[in-house]
Design an enzyme around this catalytic site. Structure first.
Site, PDB file in Angstrom:
ATOM      1  CE  LYS A 127     -37.326 -10.712 -19.736  1.00 48.50           C
ATOM      2  NZ  LYS A 127     -36.763 -11.363 -18.525  1.00 48.50           N
ATOM      3  NE  ARG A 160     -40.954 -16.216 -19.677  1.00 47.99           N
ATOM      4  CZ  ARG A 160     -41.016 -14.964 -19.229  1.00 47.99           C
ATOM      5  NH1 ARG A 160     -41.427 -13.996 -20.012  1.00 47.99           N
ATOM      6  NH2 ARG A 160     -40.634 -14.683 -18.008  1.00 47.99           N
ATOM      7  NE  ARG A 171     -40.271 -16.086 -12.282  1.00 47.11           N
ATOM      8  CZ  ARG A 171     -40.114 -14.935 -11.632  1.00 47.11           C
ATOM      9  NH1 ARG A 171     -40.130 -14.899 -10.305  1.00 47.11           N
ATOM     10  NH2 ARG A 171     -39.936 -13.829 -12.306  1.00 47.11           N
TER      11      ARG A 171
END
Ligand code: C5P
Ligand code: MG
Length: 191
Positions: free
Chosen positions: A14, A89, A146
């Protein structure tokens, strides 16, 4: 305006692609991860709060992240669009972003997901950890955490924008230039 969410798991490219896209399309790149790291580097109260989450691979609470994002957007009103990298998110972050842009008579035009498999992500992040200076890139268990957080809390954001007819997925594996060309093709259709 063209407002784009660059979406995908950690290590999907990203940040790399956002940096290239802003040059080509004259947009403002907003990386919430970079904003947190800047605050951490300066030991600000926000940075100290964020650090405890980031170093474990957890998400910083929505209220904190949303407030920081809002400040960044509101202090840069006269741009031709935003590329959001690493935000939203969670679903509450998505709702907050939609509301913030609606206040400006604007909207998210597209969410583009960079699709990359788990094993590739782990090896990319461990490689990045050799030079990134990021503690959360150094430890495989933090990286795995994560990825788990991405799957449980962040992946639903794709469906949120898919329901609005705004989400697309592109193959995030290949050379940086190939992926950039795939992305540029999509963004050109919005600009
Ligand atoms: O986007 P990036 O991978 O740089 O983010 C690094 C870390 O910052 C995340 O793993 C998470 O701990 C925190 N973060 C967050 N919420 C966001 C963006 C980043 O909690 N929206
Ligand atoms: Mg990044």
């Amino acid at each position: 305006m063209v407002n784009l969410i660059l979406f995908g798991p950690p290590g999907s490219g990203k940040g790399t692609q956002a940096k290239k896209l802003v040059e080509k399309f004259d947009l403002l790149h907003i990386s919430t991860g970079d904003l947190f790291r800047y605050e951490m580097g300066n030991n600000t109260p926000l940075g100290l709060e964020a650090k405890s989450y980031i170093e474990k691979g957890e998400l910083v609470p929505d209220s904190v992240t949303i407030g920081m994002l809002r400040n960044k957007v509101e202090s840069n009103p006269n741009v031709s669009g935003y590329i959001f990298d690493g935000f939203p998110r969670t679903i509450p972050q998505s709702e907050a972003l939609d509301a913030l842009l609606a206040e400006k008579q604007n909207t998210v035009h597209r969410l583009i997901m960079l699709d990359v498999q788990d094993d590739e992500i782990v090896s990319r992040l461990l490689e990045r950890g050799k030079t990134s200076g990021r503690k959360d890139d150094l430890d495989e268990s933090i990286i795995r955490n994560r990825i788990d957080v991405y799957k449980s809390e962040t992946a639903p954001v794709f469906a949120f924008y898919d329901t609005q007819g705004k989400a697309i997925k592109i193959n995030g594996v290949g050379s940086i230039e190939d992926i950039f060309n795939r992305l540029s093709e999509e963004v050109s259709q919005l600009a």
